[in-house]
Motif scaffolding. Structure first.
Motif, short mmCIF file in Angstrom:
data_model
loop_
_atom_site.label_atom_id
_atom_site.label_comp_id
_atom_site.label_asym_id
_atom_site.label_seq_id
_atom_site.Cartn_x
_atom_site.Cartn_y
_atom_site.Cartn_z
N LEU A 168 -9.44 13.24 25.60
CA LEU A 168 -10.42 13.96 24.77
C LEU A 168 -11.73 13.19 24.63
O LEU A 168 -12.80 13.78 24.62
CB LEU A 168 -9.81 14.26 23.41
N MET A 169 -11.64 11.88 24.53
CA MET A 169 -12.87 11.08 24.44
C MET A 169 -13.66 11.14 25.74
O MET A 169 -14.90 11.21 25.73
CB MET A 169 -12.55 9.64 24.05
N HIS B 23 -16.62 5.62 18.41
CA HIS B 23 -16.17 6.02 19.76
C HIS B 23 -15.14 5.07 20.37
O HIS B 23 -14.17 5.54 20.97
CB HIS B 23 -17.38 6.14 20.70
N LEU C 111 -19.11 16.13 28.23
CA LEU C 111 -19.84 17.27 27.65
C LEU C 111 -21.19 16.83 27.13
O LEU C 111 -22.19 17.52 27.32
CB LEU C 111 -19.00 17.91 26.54
N GLN C 112 -21.24 15.68 26.48
CA GLN C 112 -22.52 15.18 25.98
C GLN C 112 -23.47 14.88 27.13
O GLN C 112 -24.66 15.16 27.05
CB GLN C 112 -22.31 13.93 25.13
N ALA D 226 -13.56 13.66 27.88
CA ALA D 226 -14.09 15.02 27.98
C ALA D 226 -15.31 15.20 27.08
O ALA D 226 -16.31 15.80 27.50
CB ALA D 226 -13.00 16.03 27.63
N GLN D 227 -15.27 14.67 25.86
CA GLN D 227 -16.43 14.84 24.97
C GLN D 227 -17.63 14.07 25.49
O GLN D 227 -18.76 14.51 25.34
CB GLN D 227 -16.09 14.49 23.52
N SER E 293 -17.57 7.43 26.44
CA SER E 293 -16.36 7.36 25.63
C SER E 293 -16.35 6.12 24.73
O SER E 293 -15.63 6.07 23.75
CB SER E 293 -15.11 7.39 26.51
N THR F 237 -10.82 5.76 22.07
CA THR F 237 -10.80 5.47 23.50
C THR F 237 -9.84 4.33 23.81
O THR F 237 -9.01 4.43 24.72
CB THR F 237 -12.21 5.13 24.00
N GLY G 150 -15.28 15.59 33.57
CA GLY G 150 -14.91 16.16 32.28
C GLY G 150 -13.88 17.26 32.40
O GLY G 150 -12.91 17.30 31.63
N LEU H 14 -10.13 16.98 30.89
CA LEU H 14 -9.65 17.96 29.93
C LEU H 14 -8.41 18.69 30.44
O LEU H 14 -7.44 18.87 29.70
CB LEU H 14 -10.76 18.96 29.60
#
Length: 146
Positions: A70-71, A37, A77-78, A73-74, A18, A41, A118, A122
């Protein structure tokens, strides 16, 4: 260019994604997205601090807190994408076709933890944002009826 470790990139995305640490590792200090980023955050973290201090009625806090979710969660995901990329594809994409050390269980453990964190981040973000939105709608309807 040195070889990029898939396992290290996955763990960096899990622990500091994040803040963009995984992008700094993968693409270097000239990566503009890595430097973007920390802004959302830290804004989301500031919203969390405001809510602790001022309570749930602080509108700025409930606008900022979803940024943190959201940061997170992304970043998770990455980490999942990095960890589930096959070693051959990883080496072709990030190491110029040179073979790096096999990733092994460490990357899989990071993927599992990323999926857990994550999904939690989310779901919490969606629940929090929805709750605050509907509460604001109820407040607006009550003001109109008075």
């Amino acid at each position: 260019m040195s070889l990029r470790s898939k396992t290290l990139a996955t763990w960096l995305a899990l622990t500091g994604g994040s803040l963009g640490l995984h992008r700094l590792y993968m693409f270097g200090f000239k990566d503009k997205l890595a430097w973007l980023h920390p802004l959302p955050t830290l804004a989301g973290y500031y919203g969390l601090q405001r809510m602790e201090l001022l309570g749930q009625d602080d509108r700025l806090a409930w606008l900022l807190i979803p940024l943190l979710g959201l940061m997170l969660a992304q970043a998770m995901l990455q980490a999942i994408v990095y960890g589930l990329t096959s070693d051959e594809k990883w080496d072709a994409r990030y190491n110029g076709g040179k073979a790096s050390a096999p990733s092994g269980w460490a990357a899989i453990i990071a993927v599992v933890l990323s999926l857990l964190l994550g999904a939690s981040a989310l779901m919490a973000t969606i629940a929090f944002g929805s709750q605050r939105f509907f509460e604001s709608q109820v407040e607006a309807a009550q003001e109109l009826s008075q």
